[in-house]
Structure formats: structure tokens, C-alpha cells
Write a protein that holds these residues in place. Structure first.
Motif, PDB file in Angstrom:
ATOM      1  N   SER A  47       0.836  -1.203   0.000  1.00  0.00           N
ATOM      2  CA  SER A  47       0.000   0.000   0.000  1.00  0.00           C
ATOM      3  C   SER A  47       0.869   1.252   0.000  1.00  0.00           C
ATOM      4  CB  SER A  47      -0.916  -0.005   1.229  1.00  0.00           C
ATOM      5  OG  SER A  47      -1.637   1.195   1.301  1.00  0.00           O
ATOM      6  N   ALA A  48       1.907   1.248   0.815  1.00  0.00           N
ATOM      7  CA  ALA A  48       2.813   2.402   0.864  1.00  0.00           C
ATOM      8  C   ALA A  48       3.495   2.596  -0.485  1.00  0.00           C
ATOM      9  CB  ALA A  48       3.852   2.208   1.963  1.00  0.00           C
ATOM     10  N   ARG A  49       3.885   1.518  -1.113  1.00  0.00           N
ATOM     11  CA  ARG A  49       4.544   1.601  -2.423  1.00  0.00           C
ATOM     12  C   ARG A  49       3.600   2.229  -3.449  1.00  0.00           C
ATOM     13  NH1 ARG A  49       6.666  -3.808  -4.823  1.00  0.00           N
ATOM     14  NH2 ARG A  49       7.962  -3.677  -2.968  1.00  0.00           N
ATOM     15  N   GLU A  50       2.321   1.870  -3.396  1.00  0.00           N
ATOM     16  CA  GLU A  50       1.351   2.428  -4.336  1.00  0.00           C
ATOM     17  C   GLU A  50       1.181   3.928  -4.126  1.00  0.00           C
ATOM     18  OE1 GLU A  50      -2.184   0.157  -3.753  1.00  0.00           O
ATOM     19  OE2 GLU A  50      -1.320  -1.673  -4.582  1.00  0.00           O
ATOM     20  N   HIS A  51       1.250   4.391  -2.887  1.00  0.00           N
ATOM     21  CA  HIS A  51       1.062   5.808  -2.591  1.00  0.00           C
ATOM     22  C   HIS A  51       2.339   6.616  -2.814  1.00  0.00           C
ATOM     23  CE1 HIS A  51      -2.978   5.366  -1.084  1.00  0.00           C
ATOM     24  NE2 HIS A  51      -2.598   4.341  -0.349  1.00  0.00           N
ATOM     25  N   VAL A  52       3.494   6.014  -2.579  1.00  0.00           N
ATOM     26  CA  VAL A  52       4.765   6.729  -2.678  1.00  0.00           C
ATOM     27  C   VAL A  52       5.153   6.960  -4.137  1.00  0.00           C
ATOM     28  CG1 VAL A  52       7.245   6.502  -2.238  1.00  0.00           C
ATOM     29  CG2 VAL A  52       5.613   6.009  -0.431  1.00  0.00           C
ATOM     30  N   GLY A  53       4.870   6.029  -5.016  1.00  0.00           N
ATOM     31  CA  GLY A  53       5.246   6.158  -6.423  1.00  0.00           C
ATOM     32  C   GLY A  53       4.753   7.448  -7.055  1.00  0.00           C
ATOM     33  N   PRO A  54       3.450   7.736  -7.002  1.00  0.00           N
ATOM     34  CA  PRO A  54       2.970   8.995  -7.582  1.00  0.00           C
ATOM     35  C   PRO A  54       3.535  10.227  -6.884  1.00  0.00           C
ATOM     36  CG  PRO A  54       1.139   7.463  -7.279  1.00  0.00           C
ATOM     37  CD  PRO A  54       2.344   6.860  -6.624  1.00  0.00           C
ATOM     38  N   ALA A  55       3.739  10.144  -5.594  1.00  0.00           N
ATOM     39  CA  ALA A  55       4.286  11.291  -4.854  1.00  0.00           C
ATOM     40  C   ALA A  55       5.713  11.587  -5.318  1.00  0.00           C
ATOM     41  CB  ALA A  55       4.262  11.020  -3.348  1.00  0.00           C
ATOM     42  N   HIS A  57       6.946  10.978  -8.282  1.00  0.00           N
ATOM     43  CA  HIS A  57       6.858  11.592  -9.616  1.00  0.00           C
ATOM     44  C   HIS A  57       6.449  13.057  -9.516  1.00  0.00           C
ATOM     45  CE1 HIS A  57       7.688   7.973 -11.832  1.00  0.00           C
ATOM     46  NE2 HIS A  57       6.744   7.324 -11.183  1.00  0.00           N
ATOM     47  N   GLU A  58       5.548  13.362  -8.597  1.00  0.00           N
ATOM     48  CA  GLU A  58       5.113  14.752  -8.413  1.00  0.00           C
ATOM     49  C   GLU A  58       6.265  15.624  -7.911  1.00  0.00           C
ATOM     50  OE1 GLU A  58       1.987  17.185  -5.597  1.00  0.00           O
ATOM     51  OE2 GLU A  58       1.496  15.130  -6.167  1.00  0.00           O
ATOM     52  N   VAL A  59       7.016  15.111  -6.953  1.00  0.00           N
ATOM     53  CA  VAL A  59       8.162  15.861  -6.427  1.00  0.00           C
ATOM     54  C   VAL A  59       9.214  16.050  -7.518  1.00  0.00           C
ATOM     55  CG1 VAL A  59      10.102  15.732  -4.804  1.00  0.00           C
ATOM     56  CG2 VAL A  59       7.793  15.218  -4.023  1.00  0.00           C
ATOM     57  N   ALA A  60       9.461  15.017  -8.308  1.00  0.00           N
ATOM     58  CA  ALA A  60      10.447  15.119  -9.389  1.00  0.00           C
ATOM     59  C   ALA A  60      10.020  16.179 -10.407  1.00  0.00           C
ATOM     60  CB  ALA A  60      10.619  13.767 -10.074  1.00  0.00           C
ATOM     61  N   LYS A  62       8.149  18.824  -9.805  1.00  0.00           N
ATOM     62  CA  LYS A  62       8.331  20.135  -9.179  1.00  0.00           C
ATOM     63  C   LYS A  62       9.804  20.543  -9.177  1.00  0.00           C
ATOM     64  CE  LYS A  62       4.283  20.125  -6.192  1.00  0.00           C
ATOM     65  NZ  LYS A  62       3.780  20.119  -4.806  1.00  0.00           N
ATOM     66  N   VAL A  63      10.689  19.599  -8.877  1.00  0.00           N
ATOM     67  CA  VAL A  63      12.129  19.893  -8.875  1.00  0.00           C
ATOM     68  C   VAL A  63      12.589  20.276 -10.279  1.00  0.00           C
ATOM     69  CG1 VAL A  63      14.408  18.831  -8.608  1.00  0.00           C
ATOM     70  CG2 VAL A  63      12.676  18.516  -6.844  1.00  0.00           C
ATOM     71  N   GLU A  64      12.095  19.565 -11.281  1.00  0.00           N
ATOM     72  CA  GLU A  64      12.469  19.878 -12.662  1.00  0.00           C
ATOM     73  C   GLU A  64      11.997  21.286 -13.035  1.00  0.00           C
ATOM     74  OE1 GLU A  64      11.933  18.099 -17.181  1.00  0.00           O
ATOM     75  OE2 GLU A  64      10.939  17.113 -15.499  1.00  0.00           O
ATOM     76  N   THR A  65      10.773  21.630 -12.631  1.00  0.00           N
ATOM     77  CA  THR A  65      10.253  22.969 -12.911  1.00  0.00           C
ATOM     78  C   THR A  65      11.096  24.030 -12.221  1.00  0.00           C
ATOM     79  OG1 THR A  65       8.019  22.083 -13.135  1.00  0.00           O
ATOM     80  CG2 THR A  65       8.207  24.443 -12.724  1.00  0.00           C
ATOM     81  N   MET A  66      11.451  23.788 -10.970  1.00  0.00           N
ATOM     82  CA  MET A  66      12.281  24.740 -10.234  1.00  0.00           C
ATOM     83  C   MET A  66      13.659  24.881 -10.875  1.00  0.00           C
ATOM     84  SD  MET A  66      11.163  23.729  -6.330  1.00  0.00           S
ATOM     85  CE  MET A  66      12.560  24.507  -5.598  1.00  0.00           C
ATOM     86  N   ALA A  67      14.237  23.769 -11.319  1.00  0.00           N
ATOM     87  CA  ALA A  67      15.557  23.815 -11.950  1.00  0.00           C
ATOM     88  C   ALA A  67      15.507  24.622 -13.242  1.00  0.00           C
ATOM     89  CB  ALA A  67      16.056  22.396 -12.228  1.00  0.00           C
ATOM     90  N   LYS A  68      14.457  24.409 -14.040  1.00  0.00           N
ATOM     91  CA  LYS A  68      14.325  25.177 -15.284  1.00  0.00           C
ATOM     92  C   LYS A  68      14.140  26.651 -14.979  1.00  0.00           C
ATOM     93  CE  LYS A  68      12.508  21.507 -18.213  1.00  0.00           C
ATOM     94  NZ  LYS A  68      11.345  21.015 -18.954  1.00  0.00           N
TER      95      LYS A  68
END
Length: 120
Positions: A47-55, A57-60, A62-68
């Protein structure tokens, strides 16, 4: 010829046999309890794996947007600095050449000092 079930001859044998049977049932209960706990733990991890995966991707994203955004800001600042330097050179060409010559001389001096200390 069938053999009749044997009964223990003394009370201590009966007590020992009863304890062995009882402890065997308790161990079976422990095994099923530990299996249930492990199964619950595996379910929680899945269950944790299912919830952590999308989170992640969302953080990645946001980081990509901030880096750009940061890269664009650095590029804009560098462009502004380049324009300021070009304007300074146009306004004060002799002073600019003097600063460039002094900077070059300082770099040559530092590199020769570094070369001497590195050869020791």
C-alpha cells in the motif's frame, strides 16, 4: 494383530506427553499468528509503495520545474551582466583595457607562484 494404544506407566510420563502436545498446539498458533502479522506487514508495504510512487513523480516534476526556472533566472542575470560589461567597455575603453591587463598580469603571477610551490 492390532496393538492397543499404550498409556504411560507413570504420572510423570503422562504429564510430559500432555505438555508436549499442548506446546505443539501453541507453536502452531504462534506460526499462524506470525504469518498473519507478516501478511499484514506485506500488505502495508504494498500500500505504501502504491502511494509513494505517484508522490515521487510529483516531487520530481516540481524539482524539474524549479531547476528550469532557476536556469532561466541565471541566464537572464548573466545576459544582464554581459550587457552592463559591454556598456562599461564602450564608455571607458582605456580603463577597461588597463583592468584587463592588470587582471592578466595577476593571473600570470599566481600561476607562476603555484608552479614553483608545486615543484617542491
Amino acid at each position: 494383530m492390532t496393538q492397543a494404544p499404550t498409556t504411560p506407566l507413570n504420572p510423570s510420563d503422562a504429564l510430559r506427553d500432555g505438555a508436549a502436545g499442548s506446546s505443539g498446539r501453541k507453536l502452531d498458533g504462534f506460526d499462524s499468528g506470525s504469518r498473519k502479522a507478516i501478511d499484514a506487514l506485506v500488505d502495508d508495504v504494498e500500500s505504501a509503495r502504491e502511494h509513494v510512487g505517484p508522490a515521487i513523480h510529483e516531487v520530481a516534476a516540481k524539482v524539474e520545474t524549479m531547476a528550469k526556472s532557476g536556469a532561466h533566472e541565471v541566464s537572464a542575470r548573466a545576459s544582464g551582466f554581459r550587457d552592463e560589461c559591454a556598456a562599461y567597455i564602450r564608455e571607458r575603453p582605456l580603463q577597461s583595457m588597463g583592468m584587463a591587463a592588470a587582471t592578466g598580469a595577476a593571473l600570470i603571477l599566481l600561476s607562476s607562484l603555484a608552479g614553483r610551490s608545486g615543484s617542491r
